[in-house]
Design a protein around this motif. Structure first.
Motif, short mmCIF file in Angstrom:
data_model
loop_
_atom_site.label_atom_id
_atom_site.label_comp_id
_atom_site.label_asym_id
_atom_site.label_seq_id
_atom_site.Cartn_x
_atom_site.Cartn_y
_atom_site.Cartn_z
N VAL A 213 18.16 62.28 50.75
CA VAL A 213 17.70 62.78 52.04
C VAL A 213 16.53 63.74 51.84
N ARG A 214 16.61 64.56 50.80
CA ARG A 214 15.49 65.46 50.50
C ARG A 214 14.25 64.66 50.09
N LEU A 215 14.46 63.58 49.37
CA LEU A 215 13.35 62.72 48.99
C LEU A 215 12.62 62.21 50.22
N LEU A 216 13.38 61.80 51.24
CA LEU A 216 12.77 61.32 52.48
C LEU A 216 11.86 62.39 53.07
N ALA A 217 12.38 63.61 53.14
CA ALA A 217 11.59 64.70 53.70
C ALA A 217 10.32 64.94 52.90
N GLU A 218 10.45 64.90 51.57
CA GLU A 218 9.31 65.15 50.70
C GLU A 218 8.24 64.08 50.84
N GLU A 219 8.65 62.85 51.11
CA GLU A 219 7.70 61.74 51.20
C GLU A 219 7.23 61.47 52.62
N GLY A 220 7.69 62.28 53.57
CA GLY A 220 7.25 62.10 54.95
C GLY A 220 7.83 60.88 55.63
N ILE A 221 9.04 60.50 55.23
CA ILE A 221 9.74 59.35 55.82
C ILE A 221 10.72 59.87 56.86
N GLU A 222 10.67 59.27 58.06
CA GLU A 222 11.40 59.86 59.18
C GLU A 222 12.91 59.72 59.12
N GLY A 223 13.43 58.71 58.42
CA GLY A 223 14.88 58.57 58.41
C GLY A 223 15.35 57.46 57.50
N ALA A 224 16.67 57.31 57.45
CA ALA A 224 17.28 56.27 56.62
C ALA A 224 18.51 55.72 57.31
N ILE A 225 18.75 54.45 57.09
CA ILE A 225 20.00 53.80 57.50
C ILE A 225 20.95 53.89 56.32
N VAL A 226 22.12 54.44 56.56
CA VAL A 226 23.05 54.73 55.46
C VAL A 226 24.41 54.12 55.75
N GLY A 227 24.98 53.50 54.74
CA GLY A 227 26.30 52.90 54.87
C GLY A 227 27.27 53.46 53.86
N ARG A 228 27.28 52.88 52.68
CA ARG A 228 28.32 53.20 51.70
C ARG A 228 28.43 54.69 51.39
N ALA A 229 27.31 55.40 51.31
CA ALA A 229 27.35 56.82 50.95
C ALA A 229 28.16 57.65 51.94
N ILE A 230 28.02 57.36 53.23
CA ILE A 230 28.79 58.14 54.20
C ILE A 230 30.20 57.58 54.37
N TYR A 231 30.40 56.29 54.12
CA TYR A 231 31.75 55.74 54.18
C TYR A 231 32.60 56.29 53.04
N GLU A 232 31.99 56.46 51.87
CA GLU A 232 32.75 56.90 50.69
C GLU A 232 32.63 58.40 50.43
N GLY A 233 31.81 59.09 51.23
CA GLY A 233 31.77 60.54 51.16
C GLY A 233 30.87 61.13 50.10
N THR A 234 30.02 60.32 49.46
CA THR A 234 29.07 60.91 48.51
C THR A 234 27.94 61.65 49.23
N LEU A 235 27.77 61.32 50.50
CA LEU A 235 26.86 62.06 51.40
C LEU A 235 27.68 62.47 52.61
N ALA A 236 27.81 63.77 52.81
CA ALA A 236 28.57 64.27 53.96
C ALA A 236 27.83 63.97 55.25
N TYR A 237 28.57 63.56 56.27
CA TYR A 237 27.98 63.26 57.57
C TYR A 237 28.73 64.05 58.63
N PRO A 238 28.01 64.73 59.54
CA PRO A 238 26.56 64.77 59.68
C PRO A 238 25.89 65.54 58.55
N VAL A 239 24.64 65.18 58.29
CA VAL A 239 23.91 65.74 57.16
C VAL A 239 23.28 67.07 57.55
N ARG A 240 23.53 68.09 56.73
CA ARG A 240 22.91 69.41 56.92
C ARG A 240 22.39 69.86 55.57
N LEU A 241 21.08 69.90 55.43
CA LEU A 241 20.47 70.31 54.16
C LEU A 241 20.33 71.83 54.09
#
Length: 241
Positions: A213-241
């Motif tokens: 998610v930080r990479l997206l911000a650094e590269e000026g990319i507006e967002g990402a579609i995420v599946g497995r990471a939030i289903y399995e909890g390696t990325l907490a949702y909702p995301v708060r950096l």
């Protein structure tokens, strides 16, 4: 003076629907699925309850020509009241119109953007850029079609100028080789796609944790579609950096 931070990129929960269940595929292979919810409606309810402002639904059966899941998609739209975008097997105007009439916020055009580009232009003219998105799923920069099973020989950079000229505002780019793998985003590839598309860019394929998610911000990319990471909890949702 405090440092200015870029806004947190939009993380869009994905609900992939295959054989009536909410699944994730490994590298897009329909035979290598993990079932996360027996009911796609339950999956959508889950992410909506956590505050999702947009859901990305993919009808994998329609994408691969094995059937379709329109009834459950319509049920999700009608019950949740959360904006929904839908992709998978939308290869003619009729299928797009049916989904839009059912209340889908925007349709996601994939294979047809390569095979019948006039469909994108027609839908943009009829419904405007707020209702139409193009998804380019690729291995490297070669676009994959028909549920990712076929290489098209077409490069992403061949399509982006035409799509922008047609009035498209939002492009989804998925790295097929990393989708569903939790291997992390390919920074070099994401950066290259960012240079090829001047509008809103949403990416997918391998998002694993907050680093991506930080990479997206650094590269000026507006967002990402995420599946497995939030289903399995390696990325907490909702995301708060």
């Amino acid at each position: 003076m405090s440092a200015a931070f870029p806004p947190v990129p939009l993380v869009i929960p994905c609900v992939d629907i295959q054989s009536g269940r909410a699944v994730r595929l490994f590298e897009g292979d329909p035979e290598r699925e993990t079932v996360y919810f027996e009911s796609p409606l339950d999956a959508a309810r889950h992410w909506a309850s956590l505050g999702a402002g947009l859901l990305h639904l993919v009808d994998l059966d329609a994408a691969t020509g094995r059937g379709e899941n329109r009834p459950v998609i319509a049920q999700i739209v009608q019950e949740l009241g959360v904006p929904v975008e839908v992709g998978g097997g939308i290869r003619d105007r009729e299928s797009a119109e049916v989904l839009l009439a059912a209340g889908v916020q925007r349709v996601v055009i994939g294979t047809a953007a390569v095979k019948t580009p006039e469909l994108v232009s027609d839908l943009l003219a009829a419904h405007g850029p707020e209702r139409v998105v193009v998804s380019l799923d690729a291995r490297g920069l070669e676009v994959a079609t028909h549920g990712w099973v076929a290489g098209s020989g077409v490069q992403v950079g061949d399509l982006t100028p035409r799509l922008h000229a047609a009035g498209l505002q939002t492009l989804i780019f998925t790295d097929v080789t990393r989708d569903g793998t939790l291997r992390g985003l390919n920074r070099d590839l994401m950066r290259e796609v960012r240079t090829l598309w001047p509008g809103e860019l949403i990416v997918g394929g391998g998002v694993a944790d907050e680093t991506d998610v930080r990479l997206l911000a650094e590269e000026g990319i507006e967002g990402a579609i995420v599946g497995r990471a939030i289903y399995e909890g390696t990325l907490a949702y909702p995301v708060r950096l």
